[in-house]
Design a protein around this motif. Structure first.
Motif, PDB file in Angstrom:
ATOM      1  N   GLU A  43       0.838  -1.196   0.000  1.00  0.00           N
ATOM      2  CA  GLU A  43       0.000   0.000   0.000  1.00  0.00           C
ATOM      3  C   GLU A  43       0.884   1.261   0.000  1.00  0.00           C
ATOM      4  OE1 GLU A  43      -3.627   2.010   2.592  1.00  0.00           O
ATOM      5  OE2 GLU A  43      -2.881   0.007   3.113  1.00  0.00           O
ATOM      6  N   GLY A  44       0.667   2.099  -0.975  1.00  0.00           N
ATOM      7  CA  GLY A  44       1.405   3.353  -1.066  1.00  0.00           C
ATOM      8  C   GLY A  44       2.829   3.202  -1.557  1.00  0.00           C
ATOM      9  N   ASN A  45       3.218   1.973  -1.909  1.00  0.00           N
ATOM     10  CA  ASN A  45       4.585   1.739  -2.402  1.00  0.00           C
ATOM     11  C   ASN A  45       4.508   1.399  -3.894  1.00  0.00           C
ATOM     12  OD1 ASN A  45       7.222   0.951  -2.919  1.00  0.00           O
ATOM     13  ND2 ASN A  45       7.465  -0.030  -0.909  1.00  0.00           N
ATOM     14  N   ALA A  46       4.416   2.438  -4.721  1.00  0.00           N
ATOM     15  CA  ALA A  46       4.240   2.247  -6.166  1.00  0.00           C
ATOM     16  C   ALA A  46       5.415   1.499  -6.790  1.00  0.00           C
ATOM     17  CB  ALA A  46       4.062   3.603  -6.842  1.00  0.00           C
ATOM     18  N   LEU A  47       6.628   1.774  -6.292  1.00  0.00           N
ATOM     19  CA  LEU A  47       7.810   1.131  -6.859  1.00  0.00           C
ATOM     20  C   LEU A  47       7.794  -0.375  -6.601  1.00  0.00           C
ATOM     21  CD1 LEU A  47      10.451   1.414  -8.352  1.00  0.00           C
ATOM     22  CD2 LEU A  47      11.573   1.936  -6.177  1.00  0.00           C
ATOM     23  N   MET A  48       7.411  -0.761  -5.385  1.00  0.00           N
ATOM     24  CA  MET A  48       7.329  -2.176  -5.064  1.00  0.00           C
ATOM     25  C   MET A  48       6.287  -2.868  -5.939  1.00  0.00           C
ATOM     26  SD  MET A  48       8.242  -4.875  -3.499  1.00  0.00           S
ATOM     27  CE  MET A  48       9.168  -4.628  -1.994  1.00  0.00           C
ATOM     28  N   LYS A  49       5.171  -2.192  -6.181  1.00  0.00           N
ATOM     29  CA  LYS A  49       4.132  -2.770  -7.044  1.00  0.00           C
ATOM     30  C   LYS A  49       4.669  -2.970  -8.458  1.00  0.00           C
ATOM     31  CE  LYS A  49       0.074  -0.943  -4.585  1.00  0.00           C
ATOM     32  NZ  LYS A  49      -1.066   0.005  -4.652  1.00  0.00           N
ATOM     33  N   GLN A  50       5.419  -1.977  -8.961  1.00  0.00           N
ATOM     34  CA  GLN A  50       5.992  -2.095 -10.308  1.00  0.00           C
ATOM     35  C   GLN A  50       7.003  -3.243 -10.382  1.00  0.00           C
ATOM     36  OE1 GLN A  50       7.103   1.344 -12.767  1.00  0.00           O
ATOM     37  NE2 GLN A  50       6.457   2.619 -11.017  1.00  0.00           N
ATOM     38  N   LEU A  51       7.824  -3.338  -9.342  1.00  0.00           N
ATOM     39  CA  LEU A  51       8.795  -4.431  -9.292  1.00  0.00           C
ATOM     40  C   LEU A  51       8.105  -5.783  -9.297  1.00  0.00           C
ATOM     41  CD1 LEU A  51      11.403  -3.058  -6.728  1.00  0.00           C
ATOM     42  CD2 LEU A  51      11.923  -3.826  -9.040  1.00  0.00           C
ATOM     43  N   LEU A  52       7.016  -5.863  -8.552  1.00  0.00           N
ATOM     44  CA  LEU A  52       6.271  -7.114  -8.476  1.00  0.00           C
ATOM     45  C   LEU A  52       5.668  -7.468  -9.834  1.00  0.00           C
ATOM     46  CD1 LEU A  52       5.328  -9.364  -6.597  1.00  0.00           C
ATOM     47  CD2 LEU A  52       3.277  -8.013  -6.130  1.00  0.00           C
ATOM     48  N   GLU A  53       5.118  -6.451 -10.510  1.00  0.00           N
ATOM     49  CA  GLU A  53       4.545  -6.696 -11.836  1.00  0.00           C
ATOM     50  C   GLU A  53       5.618  -7.128 -12.829  1.00  0.00           C
ATOM     51  OE1 GLU A  53       2.601  -3.110 -12.982  1.00  0.00           O
ATOM     52  OE2 GLU A  53       1.070  -3.229 -11.408  1.00  0.00           O
ATOM     53  N   THR A  54       6.820  -6.587 -12.652  1.00  0.00           N
ATOM     54  CA  THR A  54       7.894  -6.869 -13.602  1.00  0.00           C
ATOM     55  C   THR A  54       8.478  -8.259 -13.406  1.00  0.00           C
ATOM     56  OG1 THR A  54       8.469  -4.532 -13.711  1.00  0.00           O
ATOM     57  CG2 THR A  54      10.146  -6.085 -14.449  1.00  0.00           C
ATOM     58  N   ILE A  55       8.872  -8.569 -12.181  1.00  0.00           N
ATOM     59  CA  ILE A  55       9.556  -9.845 -11.958  1.00  0.00           C
ATOM     60  C   ILE A  55       8.635 -10.927 -11.436  1.00  0.00           C
ATOM     61  CG2 ILE A  55      11.742  -8.686 -11.525  1.00  0.00           C
ATOM     62  CD1 ILE A  55      11.386  -9.247  -8.570  1.00  0.00           C
ATOM     63  N   GLY A  56       7.417 -10.558 -11.056  1.00  0.00           N
ATOM     64  CA  GLY A  56       6.476 -11.531 -10.491  1.00  0.00           C
ATOM     65  C   GLY A  56       6.267 -12.762 -11.351  1.00  0.00           C
TER      66      GLY A  56
ATOM     67  N   ALA B 111      17.594   2.089  -5.432  1.00  0.00           N
ATOM     68  CA  ALA B 111      18.592   1.336  -6.198  1.00  0.00           C
ATOM     69  C   ALA B 111      17.914   0.325  -7.119  1.00  0.00           C
ATOM     70  CB  ALA B 111      19.552   0.625  -5.249  1.00  0.00           C
ATOM     71  N   MET B 112      16.871  -0.353  -6.588  1.00  0.00           N
ATOM     72  CA  MET B 112      16.141  -1.311  -7.417  1.00  0.00           C
ATOM     73  C   MET B 112      15.379  -0.597  -8.515  1.00  0.00           C
ATOM     74  SD  MET B 112      14.721  -4.345  -4.932  1.00  0.00           S
ATOM     75  CE  MET B 112      14.055  -3.349  -3.617  1.00  0.00           C
ATOM     76  N   GLY B 113      14.845   0.567  -8.202  1.00  0.00           N
ATOM     77  CA  GLY B 113      14.087   1.328  -9.195  1.00  0.00           C
ATOM     78  C   GLY B 113      14.935   1.748 -10.368  1.00  0.00           C
ATOM     79  N   GLY B 114      16.212   2.024 -10.097  1.00  0.00           N
ATOM     80  CA  GLY B 114      17.112   2.430 -11.169  1.00  0.00           C
ATOM     81  C   GLY B 114      17.306   1.340 -12.206  1.00  0.00           C
ATOM     82  N   GLU B 115      17.138   0.098 -11.794  1.00  0.00           N
ATOM     83  CA  GLU B 115      17.302  -1.030 -12.700  1.00  0.00           C
ATOM     84  C   GLU B 115      15.977  -1.491 -13.300  1.00  0.00           C
ATOM     85  OE1 GLU B 115      20.260  -2.316 -13.444  1.00  0.00           O
ATOM     86  OE2 GLU B 115      21.265  -0.876 -12.132  1.00  0.00           O
ATOM     87  N   LEU B 116      14.902  -0.804 -12.950  1.00  0.00           N
ATOM     88  CA  LEU B 116      13.567  -1.293 -13.310  1.00  0.00           C
ATOM     89  C   LEU B 116      13.353  -1.405 -14.811  1.00  0.00           C
ATOM     90  CD1 LEU B 116      10.881  -2.239 -12.225  1.00  0.00           C
ATOM     91  CD2 LEU B 116      10.091   0.131 -12.163  1.00  0.00           C
ATOM     92  N   GLU B 117      13.726  -0.374 -15.559  1.00  0.00           N
ATOM     93  CA  GLU B 117      13.486  -0.398 -17.005  1.00  0.00           C
ATOM     94  C   GLU B 117      14.259  -1.523 -17.682  1.00  0.00           C
ATOM     95  OE1 GLU B 117      11.263   1.130 -18.870  1.00  0.00           O
ATOM     96  OE2 GLU B 117      10.528   1.884 -16.942  1.00  0.00           O
ATOM     97  N   ALA B 118      15.502  -1.718 -17.254  1.00  0.00           N
ATOM     98  CA  ALA B 118      16.310  -2.804 -17.825  1.00  0.00           C
ATOM     99  C   ALA B 118      15.686  -4.157 -17.524  1.00  0.00           C
ATOM    100  CB  ALA B 118      17.734  -2.743 -17.284  1.00  0.00           C
ATOM    101  N   MET B 119      15.176  -4.295 -16.282  1.00  0.00           N
ATOM    102  CA  MET B 119      14.533  -5.556 -15.898  1.00  0.00           C
ATOM    103  C   MET B 119      13.274  -5.795 -16.718  1.00  0.00           C
ATOM    104  SD  MET B 119      14.922  -6.136 -11.801  1.00  0.00           S
ATOM    105  CE  MET B 119      14.554  -4.501 -11.222  1.00  0.00           C
TER     106      MET B 119
END
Length: 381
Positions: free
Chosen positions: A27-40, A69-77
């Motif tokens: 909740e309220g952690n947009a970056l974590m949600k994006q990471l989850l959608e990406t690598i989930g 730090a994880m967000g910086g790698e998000l697009e590459a992931m």
């Protein structure tokens, strides 16, 4: 997150982002949600829960920088993961099977009470389980299992399933027949492989992969004439593929058709700029057909230009000299050959002895043939 995985059933819980244990973390952690959608999609259910719960173990003061730090790698992931997302039904099924097996594996390897269970990954599991027996007999399921086994090189088990799936003379699925044949061939069951390939080739006569596999089986079954016929067919279709002439020539040599083999080797020699690969078989065929002067010329080229000489080159050059009555020259070749032989005199003399019938056929005096080993034994290396 350790308390979450103390409950055994949580190891196999389907992932739900609304689960009371993880919803507050998302909740309220947009970056974590994006990471989850990406690598989930690449994670099994228990890994997804573990990934999100691991945030709790990061001190609150460091969470922002860690997430950044994880967000910086998000697009590459995202780019990397996009290509791996399963699309077809077969791929989705494979992904589901893989995910379940990963959950199962993590449970048996990581669960804190794992020592209370027998690790099924350390034993062989029989597919004849009563619970899943009725599903295992469905053709669609068997196809998936056979493909799974085939891709992972479990050829014996795959062959057994393909035998069942292609049972009956009416089977016309050439892909299954090819995979059945290949699975048999990989086990060294060449007669059976050839039978499967032949069935497929009767339906798909233009399939060159099949023809090449059949030729390979024919040679391994010591039926070189049939292999040579296939190489002839293939070369007619691909006159620019000169290597087929070498394969055909080698098959003809195995069949004892030395003059026909020479035609194929000479055609190869004429077709390519560097015909070094053909020199040895040409020289040997010239020797076997009594053309000793020409054989001597070819062995001369081999000995002068090849930096990877073997004792066999000297052995055969010696045979050629012996057939021409040049005994001293032959002995020189043999003596040098012994020095090139990994097993020394013993191995060299065994090779010489094996070639005695060829020397007799070349009308070399039998007494001379039998004296040569004595000369070589007495001569110091």
């Amino acid at each position: 997150g350790s308390s979450f995985f103390r409950d055994m059933h949580n190891w196999f819980l389907p992932f739900d982002a609304e689960h009371s244990r993880i919803a507050p973390l998302l909740e309220g952690n947009a970056l974590m949600k994006q990471l989850l959608e990406t690598i989930g999609p690449q994670l099994c259910n228990s890994d997804r829960y573990s990934f999100i719960l691991s945030v709790e173990s990061i001190p609150s003061a460091l969470r922002g920088s860690a997430m950044g730090a994880m967000g910086g790698e998000l697009e590459a992931m995202k780019e990397q993961m996009r290509a791996d997302v399963p699309t077809g039904d077969a791929d989705k099924l494979d992904a589901a099977i893989k995910g379940y097996l990963q959950d199962l594996y993590r449970f048996y390897k990581v669960y804190e009470r794992k020592n209370e269970f027998d690790d099924i990954f350390c034993t062989t599991i029989s597919p004849d389980l009563p619970l899943i027996g009725r599903y295992m007999q469905k053709r669609e399921t068997l196809l998936h299992i056979a493909e799974f086994l085939f891709r992972r090189k479990h050829y014996e088990e795959a062959a057994n399933l393909y035998a069942e799936l292609t049972d009956g003379k009416g089977s016309t699925d050439t892909t299954l027949l090819q995979k059945w044949g290949f699975s048999l061939q990989q086990q060294g069951r060449y007669e059976e492989a050839l039978a499967a390939y032949t069935r497929a080739e009767l339906i798909d006569t233009e399939n060159e992969w099949l023809l090449r596999r059949m030729a390979h089986c024919y040679r391994l079954l010591h039926r070189p004439a049939e292999a040579a016929d296939i190489f002839t067919q293939l070369f007619e279709r691909h006159p620019d593929e000169a290597a087929l002439l070498l394969q055909k020539g080698n098959a003809l040599v195995e069949d004892g058709q030395y003059n026909e083999a020479l035609k194929s080797f000479f055609q190869y020699e004429f077709s390519v700029e560097d015909a070094a690969k053909a020199r040895r078989p040409i020289a040997w065929c010239l020797f076997l057909t009594g053309q000793y002067e020409r054989a001597c010329d070819y062995y001369g080229m081999i000995l002068d230009s090849d930096s990877n000489l073997t004792f066999t080159d000297r052995l055969n050059a010696g045979h050629t000299a012996l057939a021409m009555g040049r005994i001293a020259e032959a002995i020189d070749h043999y003596q040098i050959g012994q020095k090139l032989t990994p097993g020394g005199k013993t191995e060299f003399l065994a090779a010489y002895t094996a070639d005695m019938p060829a020397l007799l056929a070349a009308q070399v005096d039998e007494t001379t043939i039998r004296l040569i080993p004595e000369v070589l034994r007495l001569h110091p290396l």
